[in-house]
Structure formats: structure tokens, C-alpha cells
Enzyme design. Structure first.
Site, PDB file in Angstrom:
ATOM      1  CE  LYS A  90       7.164  -3.724   3.436  1.00 17.91           C
ATOM      2  NZ  LYS A  90       6.612  -2.420   3.156  1.00 17.91           N
TER       3      LYS A  90
HETATM    4  C1  LIG Z   1       5.407  -1.622   2.783  1.00 12.10           C
HETATM    5  C2  LIG Z   1       4.968  -1.219   1.426  1.00 12.10           C
HETATM    6  C3  LIG Z   1       4.540   0.076   1.124  1.00 12.10           C
HETATM    7  C4  LIG Z   1       4.308   1.130   2.166  1.00 12.10           C
HETATM    8  O1  LIG Z   1       5.387   1.382   2.977  1.00 12.10           O
HETATM    9  P1  LIG Z   1       5.152   2.091   4.416  1.00 12.10           P
HETATM   10  O2  LIG Z   1       6.543   2.358   4.869  1.00 12.10           O
HETATM   11  O3  LIG Z   1       4.438   1.084   5.263  1.00 12.10           O
HETATM   12  O4  LIG Z   1       4.351   3.311   4.210  1.00 12.10           O
HETATM   13  C5  LIG Z   1       4.253   0.390  -0.199  1.00 12.10           C
HETATM   14  N1  LIG Z   1       4.349  -0.528  -1.171  1.00 12.10           N
HETATM   15  C6  LIG Z   1       4.726  -1.796  -0.915  1.00 12.10           C
HETATM   16  C7  LIG Z   1       4.830  -2.768  -2.045  1.00 12.10           C
HETATM   17  C8  LIG Z   1       5.034  -2.187   0.389  1.00 12.10           C
HETATM   18  O5  LIG Z   1       5.381  -3.448   0.635  1.00 12.10           O
END
Ligand SMILES: *Cc1c(COP(=O)(O)O)cnc(C)c1O
Length: 374
Positions: A180
Site C-alpha cells: 500500500k
Molecule cells: C489490502 C487490503 C485490505 C486488507 O488489508 P490488510 O492490511 O492486508 O489486512 C482490505 N481491503 C482492500 C481493498 C485492500 O486492498
């Protein structure tokens, strides 16, 4: 292999983390609150509640919104399954509303058609880094007295008509996983304008206990009460220090992601077979992903050949209702025809700030050439 996304950690980040390691508080110390304030301020929103992952943030927000057994939650099928799984954690039922084929964002009209007396919330997904149509969605939610929850894991720093994600829904979720925009290793946050809900979420992330250890330490008291069933979804000070440091660089990184997207668009502007997803004129795109549509019958082959050419292409996402878990729960193909059809043709190309123009040229050139040969 050029990955589709990756973190950037510099010496400042490392120094900040090392400093925490030498301090008294590794977790539940002062940096958690500082990280929450910093993100909330950045997003022009009142409160942040930091937790151990984006998934934990979804679970926590759904809990705070009062979602429980028998409730229905309308969401997009084009997302990481965690978005819908959070409803299942609480005994609620995810209901999938189809997406716009040009953006893969939830279609507000279809979402409204899915509302029943059981519906409790609409959960948007700001897919690829672009915000949904929040004016339309807020209007629908207020008319039907629903909670609006934004899974903005792709879209920290994005804007809708000038307003940043974090301030567009009742609850907004971010993830700080290394793919991210900013990372803490694992980590997540919920943003809200509601102080009572923020407090409730702080309890939920800490076993349902009414005051955290740092507060008790300050007050010199051993008293605490478990008021409701919570979890250990706490984030550490180590992670929070990394998050604070990363946040300083977010604006620069968002600009770089946009520059890469512009380069890709220039490369593909004359192509008959490569179509980047549409970029809405109403906002600022955070470009977590750069997604193109290519002829579906060629995707399998192109995917393999791009990987063989050391380009870590990916596909985001398999529509959630087609996963085995959801098939076992009774969801069937055909529920979201647009999502299912567009899924056949999408490909995510690498995009992250240090990718560099040369790599963008190489990736674009390789894709164009492979499609000509295929
Ligand atoms: C990355 C992501 C998640 C989950 O996040 P984590 O930190 O990996 O638990 C949920 N929704 C979306 C759209 C994501 O891209």
C-alpha cells in the site's frame, strides 16, 4: 522481477524505528496516538483509530457500526476478500452490487436496488486508488438510514471533489501493508468524525477494556473492566513510528504515482487493444494500482509472458463471490455480470514511486509487443 508494488524505506524511517526500540514503550505507548493524529490531520478528519491490519480495521468499523447477525452489508465484488469477510466475522451477510465497467467502482444505482429491510451498511471500495461517487452514495445512505463505510485501502490521499478520503464516509479504512501507499509492516486505521465511535473502536481493539495500559500507568491505577467482547487488534509503537515517518513522504509519492500513470496512458493512447481504466474527472487519483483491460482470450498467455519477461503483473481481483468459501455459502456466478466479465480482461501493471521511467517504458513496450504477437 519488477513487482506490481513495493515499499520504500529510507534511513530516516530506520532511525525512527530504532529510536522506539531503545525507548520504554514498544506497544500501546505515545506513538500510537501520534500516528492516529497525524493520519487524521492529513485526511482532514477528526479521529483515527490505529489497529494491527486493514482487515482488523474493517472488522472494528463493522462492529462499531452495529453490524451483527442477520444484517446485510452491500459491497463491491471487485475487492480483496477481507472487505466482505468482515461481514461474515459478525454473522452478517455480504450482498454484492455490480460495478461500473470503466472504473470497477460500485455502481450507486445497483447498490440502491440491493437494499432490503435487513440492510445495515454500504461498504464502498475505492478501487485502484480512485474514490467512488460519494455524493450519490451518501444520498442513498441518508435516505435509507444506512451507515456508509469506505474501504479506502487503495486510496489514502485521494480526493473526491476536493475532499480527502477519510472524510467521505462514516468510517474509512486504510491498510499499511507494504504494497500500500505507506507501510508499517502490518497495520491499519479507521477514520471517523464520531468521538463515541472512536472510543468504542479503541475498546474493541483492546479486548473490550475501557482504558488502555498507558492511561492506567499515568493514572497509577490497576482498575480495568472488560465491557464487551473485543480482540487484540493493537498496533505497536514500533509500527506507528514507521507510519509517522512514511506519512511525511506520502504527498511526494502520490505525485510520482500519478506521473507513472500519465506515462502509461501516453504509451497506450494509440493502442487499439490496451485500455486503461477510466480516471474520473471529479477527483485526485491515488493510483495504488494501474489497471488495463486487454482482450480476455489473450490474458492468460500475456500474463505468463509478462512474468517470463520479469514484469510482476497481477490481477486485482477475482470477484469475491466466486471464491470457494463464497460458493460454499451459496453465492453463484452471474450475480454481478459486469464484474465477472471485466475480471476476464484486467491486468495490473507495476506502479510504485521508485519504479522509474525506464521501467515504465520497458513494461509498456513489452506489453504492446506481446499483444501484437499473441
Ligand atoms: C489490502 C487490503 C485490505 C486488507 O488489508 P490488510 O492490511 O492486508 O489486512 C482490505 N481491503 C482492500 C481493498 C485492500 O486492498
Amino acid at each position: 522481477m519488477i513487482p506490481y508494488g513495493r515499499q520504500i524505506i529510507d534511513e530516516t524511517d530506520i532511525q525512527e524505528v530504532v529510536e522506539v526500540l531503545r525507548s520504554d514503550w514498544l506497544t500501546t505507548g505515545p506513538l500510537v496516538g501520534r500516528f492516529e493524529k497525524a493520519v487524521a490531520e492529513y485526511c482532514e478528519t477528526s479521529f483515527g483509530v490505529a489497529v494491527s491490519s486493514g482487515t482488523a480495521a474493517l472488522h472494528t468499523a463493522f462492529y462499531a457500526a452495529g453490524i451483527g447477525p442477520g444484517d446485510e452489508v452491500i459491497t463491491s465484488p471487485i475487492t480483496f476478500p477481507a472487505t466482505a469477510n468482515a461481514a461474515l466475522y459478525l454473522g452478517a451477510k455480504p450482498v454484492f452490487a455490480d460495478v461500473n465497467p470503466d472504473t470497477l467502482l460500485i455502481d450507486p444505482e445497483i447498490a440502491e436496488q440491493k437494499i432490503t429491510p435487513e440492510t445495515k451498511a454500504i461498504v464502498t471500495v475505492d478501487y485502484a486508488g480512485q474514490t467512488c461517487d460519494y455524493d450519490a452514495l451518501r444520498y442513498i445512505c441518508s435516505r435509507h438510514e444506512l451507515t456508509l463505510i469506505a474501504d479506502s485501502c487503495h486510496a489514502i490521499g485521494a480526493r473526491y471533489k476536493g475532499r480527502k478520503t477519510g472524510s467521505l464516509a462514516d468510517y474509512t479504512i486504510f491498510s499499511f501493508h507494504p504494497v500500500k501507499h505507506i507501510c508499517t509492516g502490518e497495520g491499519g486505521m479507521i477514520l471517523t468524525e464520531d468521538p463515541d465511535q472512536a472510543e468504542k473502536m479503541r475498546r474493541f481493539r483492546n479486548h473490550g477494556i475501557n482504558s488502555d495500559v498507558h492511561q492506567r500507568h499515568k493514572e497509577g491505577s490497576w482498575l480495568y473492566g472488560v465491557e464487551e467482547l473485543g480482540f487484540n487488534y493493537r498496533i505497536t509503537d514500533i509500527q506507528s513510528s514507521l507510519g509517522i515517518s512514511q506519512l511525511q513522504k506520502l504527498d511526494k509519492w502520490l505525485e510520482e504515482r500519478n506521473s507513472i500513470a500519465t506515462l502509461y496512458r501516453e504509451h497506450f493512447s494509440t493502442s487499439e487493444v490496451i485500455h486503461p481504466l477510466a480516471d474520473h474527472e471529479y477527483g485526485f487519483h491515488a493510483y495504488h494500482l494501474f489497471v488495463v483491460r486487454i482482450p480476455g482470450e489473450k490474458r492468460q498467455k500475456i500474463f505468463r509472458k509478462m512474468r517470463a519477461a520479469e514484469v510482476g503483473v497481477n490481477v486485482h481481483y477475482i470477484p469475491v463471490h466466486l471464491h470457494p468459501l463464497y460458493r460454499d455459502l451459496g453465492y453463484i456466478p452471474g450475480l454481478c455480470p459486469v464484474a465477472e466479465q471485466v475480471y476476464e480482461s484486467i491486468l495490473s501493471l507495476p506502479i510504485f514511486p521508485s519504479l522509474g521511467e525506464q521501467n515504465v517504458d520497458y513494461i509498456s513496450g513489452t506489453l504492446k509487443q506481446l499483444l501484437e504477437e499473441a
